[in-house]
Design a protein around this motif. Structure first.
Motif, PDB file in Angstrom:
ATOM      1  N   ALA A 133       0.827  -1.208   0.000  1.00 51.09           N
ATOM      2  CA  ALA A 133       0.000   0.000   0.000  1.00 51.09           C
ATOM      3  C   ALA A 133       0.859   1.255   0.000  1.00 51.09           C
ATOM      4  N   ILE A 134       1.853   1.305   0.886  1.00 60.55           N
ATOM      5  CA  ILE A 134       2.700   2.500   0.969  1.00 60.55           C
ATOM      6  C   ILE A 134       3.569   2.623  -0.275  1.00 60.55           C
ATOM      7  N   GLY A 135       4.066   1.493  -0.785  1.00 52.74           N
ATOM      8  CA  GLY A 135       4.864   1.540  -2.003  1.00 52.74           C
ATOM      9  C   GLY A 135       4.072   2.060  -3.183  1.00 52.74           C
ATOM     10  N   MET A 136       2.854   1.559  -3.374  1.00 51.10           N
ATOM     11  CA  MET A 136       2.023   2.008  -4.489  1.00 51.10           C
ATOM     12  C   MET A 136       1.566   3.450  -4.297  1.00 51.10           C
ATOM     13  N   ALA A 137       1.371   3.865  -3.057  1.00 50.29           N
ATOM     14  CA  ALA A 137       0.955   5.245  -2.789  1.00 50.29           C
ATOM     15  C   ALA A 137       2.084   6.228  -3.097  1.00 50.29           C
ATOM     16  N   GLY A 138       3.332   5.806  -2.905  1.00 48.86           N
ATOM     17  CA  GLY A 138       4.458   6.690  -3.192  1.00 48.86           C
ATOM     18  C   GLY A 138       4.904   6.672  -4.640  1.00 48.86           C
ATOM     19  N   ALA A 139       4.446   5.695  -5.405  1.00 50.16           N
ATOM     20  CA  ALA A 139       4.891   5.553  -6.793  1.00 50.16           C
ATOM     21  C   ALA A 139       4.495   6.721  -7.694  1.00 50.16           C
ATOM     22  N   PRO A 140       3.256   7.272  -7.613  1.00 48.61           N
ATOM     23  CA  PRO A 140       2.901   8.366  -8.526  1.00 48.61           C
ATOM     24  C   PRO A 140       3.808   9.588  -8.399  1.00 48.61           C
ATOM     25  N   ALA A 141       4.126   9.987  -7.173  1.00 50.99           N
ATOM     26  CA  ALA A 141       4.998  11.154  -6.999  1.00 50.99           C
ATOM     27  C   ALA A 141       6.386  10.886  -7.569  1.00 50.99           C
ATOM     28  N   PHE A 142       6.915   9.685  -7.320  1.00 50.82           N
ATOM     29  CA  PHE A 142       8.227   9.360  -7.869  1.00 50.82           C
ATOM     30  C   PHE A 142       8.154   9.235  -9.391  1.00 50.82           C
ATOM     31  N   GLY A 143       7.029   8.715  -9.886  1.00 48.21           N
ATOM     32  CA  GLY A 143       6.855   8.623 -11.338  1.00 48.21           C
ATOM     33  C   GLY A 143       6.805   9.978 -11.989  1.00 48.21           C
ATOM     34  N   ARG A 144       6.158  10.929 -11.331  1.00 49.53           N
ATOM     35  CA  ARG A 144       6.089  12.275 -11.900  1.00 49.53           C
ATOM     36  C   ARG A 144       7.460  12.937 -11.923  1.00 49.53           C
ATOM     37  N   LEU A 145       8.224  12.751 -10.866  1.00 49.79           N
ATOM     38  CA  LEU A 145       9.592  13.257 -10.844  1.00 49.79           C
ATOM     39  C   LEU A 145      10.416  12.635 -11.964  1.00 49.79           C
ATOM     40  N   THR A 146      10.346  11.316 -12.103  1.00 48.17           N
ATOM     41  CA  THR A 146      11.086  10.630 -13.158  1.00 48.17           C
ATOM     42  C   THR A 146      10.660  11.123 -14.532  1.00 48.17           C
ATOM     43  N   GLN A 147       9.379  11.307 -14.702  1.00 51.56           N
ATOM     44  CA  GLN A 147       8.841  11.785 -15.974  1.00 51.56           C
ATOM     45  C   GLN A 147       9.435  13.144 -16.345  1.00 51.56           C
ATOM     46  N   THR A 148       9.513  14.037 -15.375  1.00 51.66           N
ATOM     47  CA  THR A 148      10.071  15.367 -15.609  1.00 51.66           C
ATOM     48  C   THR A 148      11.548  15.282 -16.002  1.00 51.66           C
TER      49      THR A 148
END
Length: 636
Positions: free
Chosen positions: A142-157
């Protein structure tokens, strides 16, 4: 190492490092030393207050709270790091989707990321906790999946910033696939900010995990972490407040340690904590009719020495008010050993034409042509290994900014050798030997030494020559040089131009030279294409530039000062501004700036006839009219 030492000399860096090391050491040794003491039940000493025997008192089974807090360090840190790994891995997959799949397919992933980051992390964690179930495993997921979008957005940028660099485009020309480019060129250049943010994310995961366990959704008995101890201690807070304060303090100290350590890493690496990403534009677009192209000027199909044959090339991008067409139907051919110059103001479509020929136009762009052949191979066909092989060995791109043309994390020799290994099947040793030879051929001194240096150790002129050497790793029949002398001093500019000329003469290589300087093009090239608003307005031999027929070409020539320019008079300029590709007027695009413009010019767009696209080709220009227009422009 010196950067790290500077950080350790600061109070923040030293404190963060000591705290983090202390937490990690405690996670290793505490279960070994004090597990028995932590699990010992003493029913005669239940809910005892702090004493010399039990520093933080005991719980409802008489177990020592202080020892249990120390032993819980391992499970708390393990679970937090596991959740961080999940967040980083899933975030990397999400953030690199656009690069790997293309913008059209990746935009759906990007939309999901944008929606997910709009919600607070704790809400996402609770949502996933319900899905994955109660317990340590469910909480980690749960915590891993909850933190993934923010890290994904950073990676995307970060990926978007690196993917637009010239060395990635050069890798695409060399035939390197997206997956390999990601791991070889993109990720190494964004590793530092990702490491920094992953370190800080570990602290956030630790706090989030303690929160889930405190709510009863995390670790379940008989196991315990800090959040579980806090959950158990809060029920007896009025009897023994230390039962809640000690594990709560441990959570705060460990979370603070990871966060401060992440900040220290950022200072040591010289990067910042990055977040946020602009919304991607829509990519839906369609082409409309373009101006007709004069058939008499189209290249002949039966000429054997034609290297590049382009007919009615169009490039379209989506825009907020409809399709934008920076290139609106151009035709030309380049033959072996021929040097063709392309000139025009910024925004005229010169570089975009080169990118379209090289198949480097962004995924949101649409390239169409009646004919687009390189050495007889149709470049309009779907991407294939054979096509990448052709582009990687028979075409060389020389970009205008040599600093962004190379991967800053790799040595020069390895970057040059990559295409030889990929396309020519050379071994690592042979490819490096050829890279050294190519560096020598472009007049770089001590090539053996230079091959083991990084791009920042080269001067601007050396980087530009090395870029040319990279193109010569194969057997190019065509060199496309896009502003190759930008930001170089006059002496180095001449050296680069002389080098291109010598390569062309030695190997009968065709050359397309894109430049703002019409006089340089006139000296180096055999033929000149003058572009304005995405079209070729004049095609003439370089030796006839002084007798140009189109008013725009004559204005470009007049705007270049020479030894006879009167220093007491203002320099000649072209009145008005270049046309906005998103708002090309009806008729001749140059009419608003042209002193010869008539009513017909503003309603009918002239075709390219006898090398000129103008209704008033060759007519004399009234200097007084030009001066009057300049005065009006200055007054406005």
């Amino acid at each position: 190492m010196r950067r790290w030492m500077r950080v350790l000399r600061t109070p923040l860096g030293l404190t963060a490092t000591l705290l983090t090391v202390g937490v990690l050491v405690m996670a290793v040794i505490a279960p070994i030393l004090w597990t028995d003491d932590a699990d010992a039940i003493d029913t005669s000493n239940i809910l005892a207050p702090p004493s010399s025997e039990h520093w933080a008192g005991t719980d409802n089974l008489g177990r020592d709270i202080f020892y249990r807090t120390l032993v819980a360090t391992r499970l708390s840190v393990e679970l937090a790091l596991s959740a961080t790994v999940i967040a980083v891995v899933v975030g990397l997959v999400l953030g690199t989707a656009s690069f790997l799949l293309g913008r059209r397919a990746g935009r759906f992933v990007n939309a999901g990321i944008n929606i997910a980051v709009a919600f607070p992390g704790i809400l996402l964690a609770l949502f996933f906790a319900v899905i994955f179930g109660v317990g340590a495993t469910g909480a980690v997921l749960a915590i891993g999946m909850a933190g993934a979008p923010a890290f994904g957005r950073l990676t995307q940028t970060l990926v978007a910033g690196i993917a637009s660099r010239d060395f990635v485009a050069a890798a695409r020309v060399a035939g390197v696939g997206r997956f390999r480019s990601l791991f070889r060129h993109v990720l190494p250049n964004i590793a530092e900010p990702l490491v920094v943010n992953a370190t800080i994310s570990a602290g956030s995961a630790l706090l989030a995990f303690a929160g889930l366990s405190f709510l009863g959704l995390g670790v379940q008995q008989p196991k315990y972490d800090w959040g579980r101890l806090l959950y158990d201690g809060i029920s007896s807070i009025y009897v023994n407040p230390w039962a809640a304060l000690v594990p709560g303090t441990a959570v705060i100290v460990a979370g603070l340690a990871f966060n401060l350590f992440g900040e220290s890493v950022a200072k040591a690496l010289g990067v910042g904590v990055v977040g946020g990403i602009p919304e991607l534009p829509s990519v839906s677009a369609h082409l409309e009719d373009v101006a007709p192209v004069d058939a008499s000027r189209r290249p002949a199909e039966d000429v054997d020495d034609v290297v590049l044959d382009v007919r009615n090339l169009r490039v379209t991008f989506p825009g907020p008010r409809g399709p934008i067409r920076p290139v609106r139907g151009i035709s030309f051919a380049v033959r072996r050993g021929e040097a063709v110059g392309v000139v025009g103001e910024s925004g005229s479509g010169k570089s975009l034409t080169a990118l379209a020929v090289s198949r480097l136009v962004d995924d949101s762009g649409r390239v169409e042509a009646d004919r687009l052949d390189l050495l007889g191979t149709d470049l309009r066909a779907a991407d294939s290994k054979a096509q990448r092989q052709l582009l990687g060995t028979s075409m060389a791109m020389v970009f205008q900014d040599p600093m962004t043309s190379f991967n800053p994390t790799q040595r020069m020799g390895g970057q040059l050798a990559e295409s030889a290994r990929h396309h020519q099947g050379l071994s690592k040793k042979d490819a490096l030997s050829r890279a050294v030879d190519r560096l020598r051929s472009v007049r770089i001194t001590e090539p053996e030494k230079r091959a083991h240096q990084y791009p920042h150790e080269f001067s601007g002129g050396m980087r530009q020559r090395a870029m040319i050497g990279m193109g010569l790793m194969g057997t190019p029949a065509l060199i496309v040089a896009d502003e190759p002398t930008t930001a170089l001093d006059v002496t180095v500019q001449q050296q680069v131009l002389d080098l291109l000329a010598s390569i062309r003469e030695a190997d009968d290589v065709a050359l397309i030279l894109i430049s703002h300087d019409v006089t340089v093009v006139g000296e180096v090239c055999d033929r000149v294409l003058v572009m304005y608003a995405g079209r070729i307005v004049e095609d003439l031999p370089a030796g006839e530039l002084s007798a140009a027929q189109h008013p725009y070409t004559r204005a470009l020539m007049a705007a270049v000062p020479d030894m006879h320019t009167d220093l007491d008079e203002p320099l000649a300029v072209i009145p008005g501004r270049p046309v906005d590709p998103s708002d090309v007027p009806q008729g001749c695009a140059y009419a608003a700036r042209c002193p010869l413009a008539s009513a017909r010019c503003r309603t009918e767009e002239p075709a390219l006839v006898d090398g000129v696209a103008c209704w008033h080709a060759g007519e004399p220009i009234d200097i007084e009219v030009v001066d009057r227009e300049l005065e009006e422009v200055e007054a406005s």
